[in-house]
Scaffold this motif. Structure first.
Motif, PDB file in Angstrom:
ATOM      1  N   VAL A   1       8.493   6.858  -3.694  1.00 59.79           N
ATOM      2  CA  VAL A   1       7.270   6.734  -2.914  1.00 59.79           C
ATOM      3  C   VAL A   1       7.507   5.717  -1.806  1.00 59.79           C
ATOM      4  O   VAL A   1       8.397   4.866  -1.911  1.00 59.79           O
ATOM      5  CB  VAL A   1       6.067   6.303  -3.789  1.00 59.79           C
ATOM      6  N   ALA A   2       6.705   5.806  -0.743  1.00 53.47           N
ATOM      7  CA  ALA A   2       6.804   4.856   0.360  1.00 53.47           C
ATOM      8  C   ALA A   2       5.706   3.817   0.198  1.00 53.47           C
ATOM      9  O   ALA A   2       4.531   4.166   0.061  1.00 53.47           O
ATOM     10  CB  ALA A   2       6.659   5.573   1.703  1.00 53.47           C
ATOM     11  N   VAL A   3       6.092   2.542   0.195  1.00 53.51           N
ATOM     12  CA  VAL A   3       5.139   1.443   0.048  1.00 53.51           C
ATOM     13  C   VAL A   3       5.299   0.519   1.250  1.00 53.51           C
ATOM     14  O   VAL A   3       6.392   0.034   1.528  1.00 53.51           O
ATOM     15  CB  VAL A   3       5.379   0.657  -1.260  1.00 53.51           C
ATOM     16  N   TYR A   4       4.183   0.301   1.963  1.00 59.32           N
ATOM     17  CA  TYR A   4       4.192  -0.613   3.105  1.00 59.32           C
ATOM     18  C   TYR A   4       3.672  -1.967   2.644  1.00 59.32           C
ATOM     19  O   TYR A   4       2.580  -2.065   2.083  1.00 59.32           O
ATOM     20  CB  TYR A   4       3.308  -0.073   4.233  1.00 59.32           C
ATOM     21  N   CYS A   5       4.464  -3.009   2.877  1.00 60.85           N
ATOM     22  CA  CYS A   5       4.099  -4.367   2.478  1.00 60.85           C
ATOM     23  C   CYS A   5       3.902  -5.214   3.738  1.00 60.85           C
ATOM     24  O   CYS A   5       4.871  -5.548   4.425  1.00 60.85           O
ATOM     25  CB  CYS A   5       5.186  -4.982   1.596  1.00 60.85           C
TER      26      CYS A   5
ATOM     27  N   PHE B   1       0.845  -1.188   0.000  1.00 57.25           N
ATOM     28  CA  PHE B   1       0.000   0.000   0.000  1.00 57.25           C
ATOM     29  C   PHE B   1       0.881   1.238   0.000  1.00 57.25           C
ATOM     30  O   PHE B   1       1.811   1.335   0.805  1.00 57.25           O
ATOM     31  CB  PHE B   1      -0.901   0.021   1.236  1.00 57.25           C
ATOM     32  N   VAL B   2       0.587   2.180  -0.885  1.00 57.84           N
ATOM     33  CA  VAL B   2       1.324   3.445  -0.901  1.00 57.84           C
ATOM     34  C   VAL B   2       0.906   4.250   0.321  1.00 57.84           C
ATOM     35  O   VAL B   2      -0.282   4.500   0.529  1.00 57.84           O
ATOM     36  CB  VAL B   2       1.048   4.239  -2.195  1.00 57.84           C
ATOM     37  N   THR B   3       1.884   4.641   1.144  1.00 59.89           N
ATOM     38  CA  THR B   3       1.574   5.427   2.341  1.00 59.89           C
ATOM     39  C   THR B   3       2.038   6.877   2.201  1.00 59.89           C
ATOM     40  O   THR B   3       1.531   7.749   2.882  1.00 59.89           O
ATOM     41  CB  THR B   3       2.218   4.794   3.590  1.00 59.89           C
ATOM     42  N   GLN B   4       3.030   7.121   1.342  1.00 61.28           N
ATOM     43  CA  GLN B   4       3.479   8.488   1.056  1.00 61.28           C
ATOM     44  C   GLN B   4       3.786   8.561  -0.436  1.00 61.28           C
ATOM     45  O   GLN B   4       4.594   7.792  -0.938  1.00 61.28           O
ATOM     46  CB  GLN B   4       4.753   8.835   1.842  1.00 61.28           C
ATOM     47  N   GLU B   5       3.143   9.513  -1.129  1.00 59.03           N
ATOM     48  CA  GLU B   5       3.370   9.654  -2.565  1.00 59.03           C
ATOM     49  C   GLU B   5       4.473  10.636  -2.893  1.00 59.03           C
ATOM     50  O   GLU B   5       4.939  10.674  -4.033  1.00 59.03           O
ATOM     51  CB  GLU B   5       2.080  10.097  -3.260  1.00 59.03           C
TER      52      GLU B   5
END
Length: 197
Positions: A136-140, A121-125
């Motif tokens: 971008v920041a992606v939380y897995c 999920f993208v948490t910071q674009e």
């Protein structure tokens, strides 16, 4: 004997999720019900829910917003309290707040040709404020666990998914066992990753 074992396994698959769900709900209900120490079973739970709703109403009121802002400013000045309060608030906001963060499911290429991907999920674009242009920041989330990994990746490696956020989370957490349903992008659940401005 093989047929009996098959019936047992099928019964286990049907009953175990129901039993675990009822047990967890009962534990939550019992614990919340005991917070206020009221002698009537269920009264503590109802009072707690009503109290939380009242605080939500007061926090949305223009008259009490200044008091909430002053309280948050005080919390931000205390070293350990700031970390605890800020982390808890950010976590709750990510799931149920007005600024939800787990609403943009994506896949991330982890090899150049895109044959292996992570779902997250993208948490910071936009990360330009920390010197990470076009990242971008992606939380897995991890499967069968309540943990995950944060990846900072180039935006060209991120591909939006046309699925509901809750379905994507269930799919990842279950290790790919849970079903996943396509969702319409027009719902606003999965906005495309916009280029950095």
């Amino acid at each position: 004997m093989r047929r009996l074992l098959g019936y047992f396994a099928r019964g286990l698959v049907l009953l175990a999720p129901l039993a675990v769900t009822v047990w967890v709900c009962w534990l939550v209900f019992r614990n919340v019900d005991g917070w206020l120490g009221l002698p009537i079973p269920g009264a503590g739970f109802v009072a707690t829910v009503a109290l939380i709703t009242l605080f939500g109403f007061l926090g949305s009121n223009l008259l009490t917003r200044s008091a909430v802002a002053a309280l948050e400013a005080l919390m931000a000045r205390l070293p350990f309290v700031r970390l605890l309060y800020g982390s808890t608030k950010d976590l709750l906001n990510a799931f149920v707040g007005e600024k939800r963060r787990f609403d943009k499911p994506v896949t991330v290429d982890i090899v150049q040709n895109g044959t292996v991907r992570l779902m997250g999920f993208v948490t910071q674009e936009a990360l330009e404020h920390v010197g990470l242009d076009d990242q971008v920041a992606v939380y897995c989330p991890h499967s069968y666990n309540f943990s995950g990994q944060l990846y900072i990746v180039h935006r060209s490696q991120v591909h939006p998914l046309d699925v509901a956020s809750a379905d994507a989370m269930a799919f990842v957490v279950s290790g790919g066992v849970s079903g996943i349903v396509r969702a319409s992008l027009s719902t606003g659940d999965n906005a495309a990753i916009s280029p950095a401005s």
